[in-house]
Design an enzyme around this catalytic site. Structure first.
Site, short mmCIF file in Angstrom:
data_model
loop_
_atom_site.label_atom_id
_atom_site.label_comp_id
_atom_site.label_asym_id
_atom_site.label_seq_id
_atom_site.Cartn_x
_atom_site.Cartn_y
_atom_site.Cartn_z
N GLU A 1 0.83 -1.21 0.00
CA GLU A 1 0.00 0.00 0.00
C GLU A 1 0.87 1.26 0.00
OE1 GLU A 1 -3.23 0.56 -0.33
OE2 GLU A 1 -3.59 -1.58 -0.61
N GLN B 1 2.66 6.31 -4.71
CA GLN B 1 3.22 7.25 -5.70
C GLN B 1 3.80 6.56 -6.91
OE1 GLN B 1 5.91 9.64 -3.11
NE2 GLN B 1 5.13 11.28 -4.39
N LEU C 1 10.71 5.20 -5.40
CA LEU C 1 9.39 4.97 -4.81
C LEU C 1 8.74 6.23 -4.25
CD1 LEU C 1 10.27 1.56 -3.13
CD2 LEU C 1 8.61 1.89 -4.96
N GLY C 2 9.31 7.38 -4.53
CA GLY C 2 8.68 8.63 -4.08
C GLY C 2 9.29 9.13 -2.78
N TYR D 1 -6.81 5.95 4.72
CA TYR D 1 -6.95 5.08 3.54
C TYR D 1 -6.12 3.80 3.70
CZ TYR D 1 -6.77 3.17 -1.06
OH TYR D 1 -6.85 2.28 -2.10
N ASP E 1 -12.09 6.02 -2.82
CA ASP E 1 -11.00 6.79 -3.40
C ASP E 1 -11.49 7.38 -4.72
OD1 ASP E 1 -11.02 4.70 -5.16
OD2 ASP E 1 -8.96 4.05 -4.80
N CYS F 1 -13.94 1.11 -15.44
CA CYS F 1 -14.49 2.46 -15.34
C CYS F 1 -13.36 3.47 -15.15
CB CYS F 1 -15.48 2.50 -14.18
SG CYS F 1 -16.70 3.80 -14.36
N CYS G 1 -16.47 -0.01 -20.87
CA CYS G 1 -17.60 -0.77 -20.34
C CYS G 1 -17.74 -2.14 -21.03
CB CYS G 1 -18.90 0.00 -20.56
SG CYS G 1 -18.79 1.76 -20.23
N CYS H 1 -17.91 -4.89 -18.19
CA CYS H 1 -18.34 -4.32 -16.90
C CYS H 1 -19.62 -5.01 -16.40
CB CYS H 1 -18.59 -2.82 -17.00
SG CYS H 1 -19.25 -2.17 -15.45
S1 SF4 Z 1 -20.96 0.50 -17.45
FE1 SF4 Z 1 -19.36 0.08 -15.91
S2 SF4 Z 1 -17.46 0.84 -16.83
FE2 SF4 Z 1 -19.16 1.76 -17.95
S3 SF4 Z 1 -19.55 3.71 -16.97
FE3 SF4 Z 1 -20.90 2.22 -16.02
S4 SF4 Z 1 -19.81 1.44 -14.22
FE4 SF4 Z 1 -18.31 2.50 -15.55
#
Ligand code: SF4
Length: 315
Positions: free
Chosen positions: A51, A56, A96-97, A136, A154, A202, A208, A213
């Site tokens: 993590e 970075q 590594l930053g 986080y 995030d 996404c 998609c 997706c």
């Molecule tokens: S279909 Fe999936 S990848 Fe496409 S915008 Fe929607 S959540 Fe994002």
């Protein structure tokens, strides 16, 4: 999904029944995901190193550094006993930053050894007591090592929630939606899965269909063709029109149990003409793709008149 389930609840923009949404994402993730070595471990020390290194540095480059680091300092005891200069030198040598991260890791290892008898605490709150470990990272370690974390929020997760479920661009709203969506007691797989979705499907320019997706049938952006997001203020530049019409087919078929080809065509575009450029052949191509992706099924007698061909969502 019934129309009632598809309707939006008043307290959030998520579907009333989140179960199919959760199952689809976990199944998609478990079927295939990027194979980073830290996804195979439940050792909190190894996860913490991954993590901190990932903050970075591109994940691809982290793999080699992570393996070398753990070979050299395989446990918190080894790291705590190391010379600070060697740890910082390793960090710099692997680009590594910020060096401070190496110093904090060294100190956190000493804390584990002296204050916690060599055993990591298991909750996000306790993990935040460690040097250099923010909310986080604490949550990531609690999730991936102990399956004991909260829902991760995030930039990637915000983008996904904003597009898929119209969650407003507001930290509290993202937090609420992410928490409601996460299945109880499954933070390990869930946080990995939703971050993977933001990382490979996404993305700022979404893929998609290409990434298969699992949320296309619920996704608001997929149906509308508007793929802007808090970190994507203008429409990403990609050939979105085919995707947009696939989205419209899905949202239209959600409303009606099944539709004949031409009726569906007229509902998804005003310039649909059965024998024209945007007619049966064009629509049949989209439906075939959706059938290949197991989202839609359609049948007909194949005489091409469009009346006998009926399309429906696959259940
Ligand atoms: S279909 Fe999936 S990848 Fe496409 S915008 Fe929607 S959540 Fe994002």
């Amino acid at each position: 999904m019934t129309n009632t389930e598809a309707s939006q609840s008043s307290s959030s923009s998520l579907p009333d029944n989140c179960e199919p949404v959760r199952d689809a994402l976990i199944a998609w993730y478990e079927d295939d995901h990027r194979d980073f070595p830290w996804r195979w471990t439940e050792d909190p020390y190894e996860i913490l190193i991954s993590e901190v290194m990932s903050q970075q540095t591109q994940l691809g480059r982290v793999v080699e550094a992570w393996e070398e680091f753990l070979e050299r300092w395989p446990s918190t005891a080894d790291l705590a006993a190391a010379d600070r200069a060697d740890v910082v030198g390793f960090w710099t040598g692997h680009s590594l930053g910020y060096n401070n991260r190496a110093k904090y890791l060294h100190e956190a290892a000493a804390q584990i050894e002296t204050e916690y008898d060599g055993t990591f605490p298991e909750t996000p709150d306790e993990l935040q007591e460690l040097m250099g470990v923010g909310p986080y990272t604490a949550n990531a370690v609690a999730s991936f090592a102990f399956n004991n974390g909260d829902a991760v929020v995030d930039t990637n997760v915000k983008r996904v929630l904003y597009r898929a479920f119209d969650v407003p661009d507001d930290d509290a709203a993202f937090e609420d939606a992410a928490t409601e969506l996460m299945p109880d007691g499954r933070s390990r797989v869930w946080n990995n899965a939703i971050m993977e979705l933001g990382g490979v499907a996404c993305e700022q320019t979404p893929s998609c269909d290409e990434a298969g997706c699992p949320w296309r049938e619920w996704c608001s952006a997929y149906a509308s063709g508007d793929f802007t997001a808090p970190d994507v203020p203008t429409q990403p530049s990609f050939e979105g029109s085919r995707r947009q019409f696939r989205g419209r087919i899905i949202s239209t078929l959600k409303e009606y149990d099944e539709l004949e080809l031409d009726t569906l065509g007229h509902r998804i575009r005003v310039d649909y003409t059965p024998d024209g450029e945007y007619g049966r052949e064009w629509l049949g191509g989209l439906l075939s793709d959706l059938e290949d992706d197991e989202l839609v099924e359609f049948d007909g007698d194949g005489d091409g008149d469009g009346e006998d061909t009926v399309a429906r969502l696959r259940r």
